[in-house]
Scaffold this active site. Structure first.
Site, PDB file in Angstrom:
ATOM      1  N   HIS A   1      39.535  48.593  40.596  1.00 54.28           N
ATOM      2  CA  HIS A   1      40.468  47.492  40.853  1.00 54.28           C
ATOM      3  C   HIS A   1      39.849  46.511  41.844  1.00 54.28           C
ATOM      4  O   HIS A   1      38.745  46.724  42.346  1.00 54.28           O
ATOM      5  CB  HIS A   1      41.828  48.026  41.318  1.00 54.28           C
ATOM      6  N   THR A   2      40.521  45.439  42.103  1.00 55.76           N
ATOM      7  CA  THR A   2      39.944  44.262  42.751  1.00 55.76           C
ATOM      8  C   THR A   2      39.277  44.518  44.100  1.00 55.76           C
ATOM      9  O   THR A   2      38.141  44.112  44.305  1.00 55.76           O
ATOM     10  CB  THR A   2      41.008  43.157  42.905  1.00 55.76           C
TER      11      THR A   2
END
Length: 85
Positions: free
Chosen positions: A15-16
């Site tokens: 994820h980011t």
């Protein structure tokens, strides 16, 4: 060329926030870092490409590192994945 295979353990996959940290780490090296997952390929120095891999928990990724500092990059990238994913 060095290769590394890793199964993602993080329940959120890639994820980011940790992907951004990975890209920052990859950009420290002159070597070309390629990440492959789900039939897709991404440059390790490009956040958008890494996110487009759509890596989820339990997915396997393959990393290829090729260049003049590949040994140092390999050691650090391997540690990064084991510590963050």
């Amino acid at each position: 060329m060095r290769q590394y295979h890793y199964t993602i353990k993080d329940r959120m996959g890639i994820h980011t926030r940790p992907a951004g940290l990975f890209v920052n780490e990859a950009n420290k090296y002159e070597s070309k870092i390629i990440v492959m997952a789900n039939g897709k390929t991404a440059h390790g120095q490009n956040l958008t490409e890494i996110m487009d891999l759509d890596v989820e928990s339990a997915d396997q990724i393959d990393i290829e590192i090729d260049g003049p500092d590949e040994d140092a990059a390999f050691d650090r990238i391997k540690s990064f994945f084991e510590d963050n994913y």
